[in-house]
Design a protein around this motif. Structure first.
Motif, PDB file in Angstrom:
ATOM      1  N   ARG A 134       0.682  -1.203  -0.014  1.00 21.08           N
ATOM      2  CA  ARG A 134       0.148   0.118  -0.027  1.00 21.08           C
ATOM      3  C   ARG A 134       0.950   1.329   0.074  1.00 21.08           C
ATOM      4  O   ARG A 134       0.461   2.339  -0.412  1.00 21.08           O
ATOM      5  CB  ARG A 134      -1.034  -0.076   1.184  1.00 21.08           C
ATOM      6  N   HIS A 135       2.024   1.179   0.463  1.00 16.71           N
ATOM      7  CA  HIS A 135       2.863   2.371   0.152  1.00 16.71           C
ATOM      8  C   HIS A 135       3.623   2.867  -0.847  1.00 16.71           C
ATOM      9  O   HIS A 135       4.529   3.674  -1.220  1.00 16.71           O
ATOM     10  CB  HIS A 135       3.851   2.290   1.274  1.00 16.71           C
ATOM     11  N   HIS A 136       3.697   1.684  -1.775  1.00 15.57           N
ATOM     12  CA  HIS A 136       4.188   1.801  -3.200  1.00 15.57           C
ATOM     13  C   HIS A 136       3.749   3.096  -3.826  1.00 15.57           C
ATOM     14  O   HIS A 136       2.309   3.110  -3.858  1.00 15.57           O
ATOM     15  CB  HIS A 136       3.958   0.574  -3.795  1.00 15.57           C
ATOM     16  N   PRO A 137       4.450   4.132  -4.509  1.00 11.91           N
ATOM     17  CA  PRO A 137       3.803   4.983  -4.816  1.00 11.91           C
ATOM     18  C   PRO A 137       2.780   4.877  -6.226  1.00 11.91           C
ATOM     19  O   PRO A 137       2.095   5.726  -6.393  1.00 11.91           O
ATOM     20  CB  PRO A 137       5.194   5.801  -5.541  1.00 11.91           C
ATOM     21  N   ASN A 138       3.101   3.649  -6.556  1.00 11.25           N
ATOM     22  CA  ASN A 138       2.097   3.497  -7.995  1.00 11.25           C
ATOM     23  C   ASN A 138       0.894   2.478  -7.406  1.00 11.25           C
ATOM     24  O   ASN A 138       0.138   2.001  -8.157  1.00 11.25           O
ATOM     25  CB  ASN A 138       2.626   2.598  -8.847  1.00 11.25           C
ATOM     26  N   MET A 139       0.797   2.270  -6.050  1.00  8.73           N
ATOM     27  CA  MET A 139      -0.295   1.607  -5.570  1.00  8.73           C
ATOM     28  C   MET A 139      -1.515   2.504  -4.564  1.00  8.73           C
ATOM     29  O   MET A 139      -1.015   3.434  -3.615  1.00  8.73           O
ATOM     30  CB  MET A 139      -0.058   0.646  -4.509  1.00  8.73           C
ATOM     31  N   LEU A 140      -2.559   2.746  -4.982  1.00 16.72           N
ATOM     32  CA  LEU A 140      -3.601   3.180  -3.958  1.00 16.72           C
ATOM     33  C   LEU A 140      -4.564   1.976  -3.475  1.00 16.72           C
ATOM     34  O   LEU A 140      -5.300   1.577  -4.267  1.00 16.72           O
ATOM     35  CB  LEU A 140      -4.625   4.234  -4.731  1.00 16.72           C
ATOM     36  N   PHE A 141      -4.312   2.099  -2.368  1.00 18.73           N
ATOM     37  CA  PHE A 141      -5.225   0.920  -1.450  1.00 18.73           C
ATOM     38  C   PHE A 141      -6.351   1.773  -0.927  1.00 18.73           C
ATOM     39  O   PHE A 141      -6.112   2.609  -0.060  1.00 18.73           O
ATOM     40  CB  PHE A 141      -4.100   0.211  -0.491  1.00 18.73           C
ATOM     41  N   MET A 142      -7.636   1.328  -1.070  1.00 13.54           N
ATOM     42  CA  MET A 142      -8.835   1.976  -0.622  1.00 13.54           C
ATOM     43  C   MET A 142      -9.652   1.096   0.164  1.00 13.54           C
ATOM     44  O   MET A 142      -9.934  -0.192  -0.432  1.00 13.54           O
ATOM     45  CB  MET A 142      -9.371   2.887  -1.548  1.00 13.54           C
ATOM     46  N   PHE A 143     -10.205   1.289   0.958  1.00 18.73           N
ATOM     47  CA  PHE A 143     -11.643   0.257   1.812  1.00 18.73           C
ATOM     48  C   PHE A 143     -12.668   0.914   1.240  1.00 18.73           C
ATOM     49  O   PHE A 143     -13.194   2.259   1.349  1.00 18.73           O
ATOM     50  CB  PHE A 143     -11.435   0.453   3.260  1.00 18.73           C
ATOM     51  N   TYR A 144     -13.560   0.164   0.836  1.00 15.66           N
ATOM     52  CA  TYR A 144     -14.990   0.440   0.525  1.00 15.66           C
ATOM     53  C   TYR A 144     -15.909   1.224   1.508  1.00 15.66           C
ATOM     54  O   TYR A 144     -16.365   2.265   1.225  1.00 15.66           O
ATOM     55  CB  TYR A 144     -15.887  -0.832   0.346  1.00 15.66           C
ATOM     56  N   GLU A 145     -15.726   0.762   2.652  1.00 14.31           N
ATOM     57  CA  GLU A 145     -16.408   1.430   3.698  1.00 14.31           C
ATOM     58  C   GLU A 145     -15.921   2.825   3.935  1.00 14.31           C
ATOM     59  O   GLU A 145     -16.915   3.774   4.030  1.00 14.31           O
ATOM     60  CB  GLU A 145     -16.112   0.906   5.361  1.00 14.31           C
ATOM     61  N   ASN A 146     -14.670   3.198   3.680  1.00 14.03           N
ATOM     62  CA  ASN A 146     -14.347   4.766   3.708  1.00 14.03           C
ATOM     63  C   ASN A 146     -14.766   5.223   2.650  1.00 14.03           C
ATOM     64  O   ASN A 146     -14.910   6.566   2.644  1.00 14.03           O
ATOM     65  CB  ASN A 146     -12.731   4.687   3.827  1.00 14.03           C
ATOM     66  N   ILE A 147     -14.916   4.950   1.494  1.00  9.76           N
ATOM     67  CA  ILE A 147     -15.232   5.275   0.183  1.00  9.76           C
ATOM     68  C   ILE A 147     -16.675   5.621   0.211  1.00  9.76           C
ATOM     69  O   ILE A 147     -17.034   6.887   0.020  1.00  9.76           O
ATOM     70  CB  ILE A 147     -15.156   4.248  -1.123  1.00  9.76           C
ATOM     71  N   SER A 148     -17.331   4.865   1.089  1.00  8.03           N
ATOM     72  CA  SER A 148     -18.889   5.022   1.010  1.00  8.03           C
ATOM     73  C   SER A 148     -18.872   6.166   2.043  1.00  8.03           C
ATOM     74  O   SER A 148     -20.074   7.021   1.975  1.00  8.03           O
ATOM     75  CB  SER A 148     -19.663   3.945   1.466  1.00  8.03           C
ATOM     76  N   LYS A 149     -18.280   6.373   3.074  1.00 10.78           N
ATOM     77  CA  LYS A 149     -18.458   7.275   4.033  1.00 10.78           C
ATOM     78  C   LYS A 149     -17.926   8.588   3.645  1.00 10.78           C
ATOM     79  O   LYS A 149     -18.521   9.830   4.025  1.00 10.78           O
ATOM     80  CB  LYS A 149     -17.523   6.975   5.283  1.00 10.78           C
ATOM     81  N   ASP A 150     -17.045   8.841   2.473  1.00 10.85           N
ATOM     82  CA  ASP A 150     -16.585  10.025   2.280  1.00 10.85           C
ATOM     83  C   ASP A 150     -16.129  10.046   0.697  1.00 10.85           C
ATOM     84  O   ASP A 150     -14.916   9.752   0.366  1.00 10.85           O
ATOM     85  CB  ASP A 150     -15.229  10.268   3.117  1.00 10.85           C
ATOM     86  N   LEU A 151     -17.209  10.079  -0.233  1.00 12.82           N
ATOM     87  CA  LEU A 151     -17.162   9.917  -1.565  1.00 12.82           C
ATOM     88  C   LEU A 151     -16.024  11.067  -1.956  1.00 12.82           C
ATOM     89  O   LEU A 151     -15.465  10.663  -2.989  1.00 12.82           O
ATOM     90  CB  LEU A 151     -18.433   9.950  -2.317  1.00 12.82           C
ATOM     91  N   SER A 152     -16.126  12.292  -1.563  1.00 14.39           N
ATOM     92  CA  SER A 152     -15.484  13.364  -2.166  1.00 14.39           C
ATOM     93  C   SER A 152     -14.003  13.083  -1.924  1.00 14.39           C
ATOM     94  O   SER A 152     -13.172  13.336  -2.559  1.00 14.39           O
ATOM     95  CB  SER A 152     -16.091  14.581  -1.762  1.00 14.39           C
ATOM     96  N   GLY A 153     -13.839  12.634  -0.489  1.00 12.61           N
ATOM     97  CA  GLY A 153     -12.531  12.300  -0.130  1.00 12.61           C
ATOM     98  C   GLY A 153     -11.826  11.244  -1.126  1.00 12.61           C
ATOM     99  O   GLY A 153     -10.731  11.139  -1.674  1.00 12.61           O
ATOM    100  N   PHE A 154     -12.649  10.236  -1.601  1.00  9.11           N
ATOM    101  CA  PHE A 154     -12.260   8.836  -2.347  1.00  9.11           C
ATOM    102  C   PHE A 154     -11.885   9.742  -3.778  1.00  9.11           C
ATOM    103  O   PHE A 154     -10.761   9.336  -4.605  1.00  9.11           O
ATOM    104  CB  PHE A 154     -13.549   8.082  -2.454  1.00  9.11           C
ATOM    105  N   VAL A 155     -12.909  10.566  -4.246  1.00 13.61           N
ATOM    106  CA  VAL A 155     -12.694  11.277  -5.787  1.00 13.61           C
ATOM    107  C   VAL A 155     -11.176  11.860  -5.681  1.00 13.61           C
ATOM    108  O   VAL A 155     -10.587  11.808  -6.649  1.00 13.61           O
ATOM    109  CB  VAL A 155     -13.960  12.204  -6.024  1.00 13.61           C
TER     110      VAL A 155
END
Ligand code: A3P
Length: 352
Positions: free
Chosen positions: A239-260
Motif C-alpha cells: 500500500r505504500h508503493h507510490p504506484n499503489m492506491l489501496f482503499m476500503f469500500y467502507e471509507n469510500i462510502s463514508k466520504d465519496l468526495s475524499g475518494f474522488v
C-alpha cells in the motif's frame, strides 16, 4: 530458449481435492459442476480451470507506464472505482461514459476463464436466453478468448484500462514498478453476501441454495478467487508503493468526495470543487444503480443475468448482519481474527 523462459508460470497449479470438489458439487447444481476450479500458486488461489491456458501470459504480460489496473477481491467496490478512474483519465467525458458500457472501456483480464472451451452446450442450456443459438455461440466464442494477446495489440498511444480480480502475486511482478494500480478492499462478510447474490445473478452459476450453504464454502476458501484474506493482504503489503492506491469500500462510502480527490491525486490530476461534486453525484449509489452503462445491462440483454438479482445491488456497509445467524457470526469473527493474526491489516469496522 528465450521464448520459453518468457512464457513461464512460476507456480504450482493444483486441482481441488476430491473432498473439496464433492462439497462444491453438492451445492452448485449448475454449470459450476463442469467448470472445474484449480488452485494457483502457494496461496492456493481458486480460479476456473481455463485460467491455466493464459496464466503464463498474464504473469508475463508486457506492461506500459500508461496502464491503469483496477483490482480487488470481487464485490468490493471495483465497478465504482473503475468508473471514477476512467472518467478522471478521460477528461470527465460523461457522454462517452454513458454511451460506451464500462465492460467495453476496460479489459477484464480473466473474463475468459468463466467460459470453458468445450462447454458451449452447457452454457446455452444454463442461461436459457431469448437469443438464438448462433448468436449465443458467437458471444461464447468471443468471451472465451484470453485477452492478453488482444491487450498486446492495443497501440501504445492508447491507454489501457484493466480490471482484474486476479491477486497481485499471479500478475507480472513488475506491475507496480510500471503501471498504476488501484486496489479496493471491503469487510469480507459483506463481500461474502455480495458474492452470494452474484452467484445467484449469473445464470451460469445460478446458486440454488441459501446464504448459509454459500458461506460454508466461502469461508473455507472454496469459491472463485478465494482466499479473500490472502488476496487483500498481498495488496495491503504494497500500500505504500507510490504506484499503489489501496482503499476500503467502507471509507469510500463514508466520504465519496475524499475518494474522488484521492484517486485524482493518485492519477496526477486536479479537480475543481464543481468537478468533484459532479463526480460524487455520478457515483452516488442511487445514480449508479440506474446507470445502464455500468450495471451490466448488456449481459442482461443477452439473457445472462437472473431477473431477480441486480449487479449494483444494495451498496451498504454492514448489511451482512441480516444474513448471519449467531453461529455464523462467531465463525466469521474467528475467521477474521485467525486470518489477521500475522498482519497489521485492519478493516475500518475494527477501528475504535
Ligand atoms: P452489494 O452487493 O453489497 O450491494 P464490485 O463492483 O467489486 O463487483 O462490487 C459490487 C458491490 O459494490 C455491490 O455491493 C454493489 O452494490 C456495490 N456498489 C457498486 N456501485 C456502488 C456505488 N456507487 N456506491 C456504493 N456501492 C456500490
Amino acid at each position: 530458449m528465450g521464448e520459453q523462459k518468457y512464457l513461464q508460470f512460476p507456480y504450482e497449479i493444483n486441482d481441488v481435492t476430491p473432498e473439496e470438489q464433492e462439497q462444491i458439487d453438492k451445492v452448485f447444481g449448475s454449470i459450476v459442476n463442469v467448470y472445474r476450479l484449480s488452485r494457483f500458486g502457494p496461496r492456493g488461489y481458486m480460479l476456473y480451470e481455463p485460467y491455466k491456458k493464459d496464466a503464463a501470459n498474464i504473469y508475463n504480460m508486457p506492461l506500459r507506464p500508461t496502464d491503469v489496473f483496477v483490482t480487488s477481491y470481487q464485490r468490493s467496490g471495483t465497478t465504482m472505482t473503475q468508473e471514477l478512474v476512467w472518467l478522471i483519465q478521460n477528461n470527465l467525458d460523461y457522454s462517452k461514459a454513458a454511451r460506451v458500457p464500462l465492460t467495453e472501456r476496460y479489459f477484464f483480464l480473466e473474463f475468459f476463464m468463466f467460459f470453458v472451451g468445450n462447454q458451449l452446450d452447457a452454457f446455452i442450456r444454463s442461461i436459457d436466453s431469448h437469443l438464438n443459438e448462433n448468436t449465443l455461440k458467437e458471444i461464447y466464442t468471443v468471451c472465451a478468448q484470453p485477452i492478453s494477446k488482444m491487450l498486446a495489440e492495443i497501440p501504445v498511444s492508447t491507454p489501457r484500462f484493466i480490471k482484474t480480480h486476479v491477486p497481485l502475486s499471479l500478475l507480472n511482478p513488475k506491475l507496480l514498478d510500471t503501471a498504476k494500480v488501484v486496489y479496493v478492499a471491503r469487510d469480507p462478510r459483506d463481500v461474502a453476501v455480495s458474492c452470494y447474490h452474484c452467484a445467484k445473478l449469473f445464470k451460469t452459476i445460478r446458486f440454488p441454495y441459501g446464504f448459509k450453504e454459500f458461506w460454508n464454502l466461502f469461508y473455507k476458501n472454496m469459491f472463485v478467487y478465494c482466499p479473500v484474506f490472502e488476496h487483500v493482504k498481498e495488496a495491503w503489503e504494497k500500500r505504500h508503493h507510490p504506484n499503489m492506491l489501496f482503499m476500503f469500500y467502507e471509507n469510500i462510502s463514508k466520504d465519496l468526495s475524499g475518494f474522488v480527490c484521492r484517486v485524482a491525486d493518485f492519477l496526477g490530476k486536479s479537480l475543481s470543487p464543481l468537478e468533484t461534486a459532479r463526480l460524487c453525484e455520478h457515483l452516488s449509489f442511487e445514480n449508479f444503480k440506474n446507470n445502464k452503462s455500468v450495471n451490466q445491462e448488456e449481459l442482461r440483454n443477452n439473457g445472462m443475468l437472473d431477473n431477480n438479482e441486480l449487479f449494483i445491488r444494495k451498496g451498504m456497509s454492514g448489511g451482512w448482519r441480516d444474513y448471519f445467524d449467531e453461529e455464523m457470526t462467531e465463525q466469521a469473527e474467528r475467521w477474521i481474527t485467525d486470518n489477521l493474526r500475522d498482519t497489521d491489516l485492519r478493516y475500518p469496522h475494527m477501528e475504535t
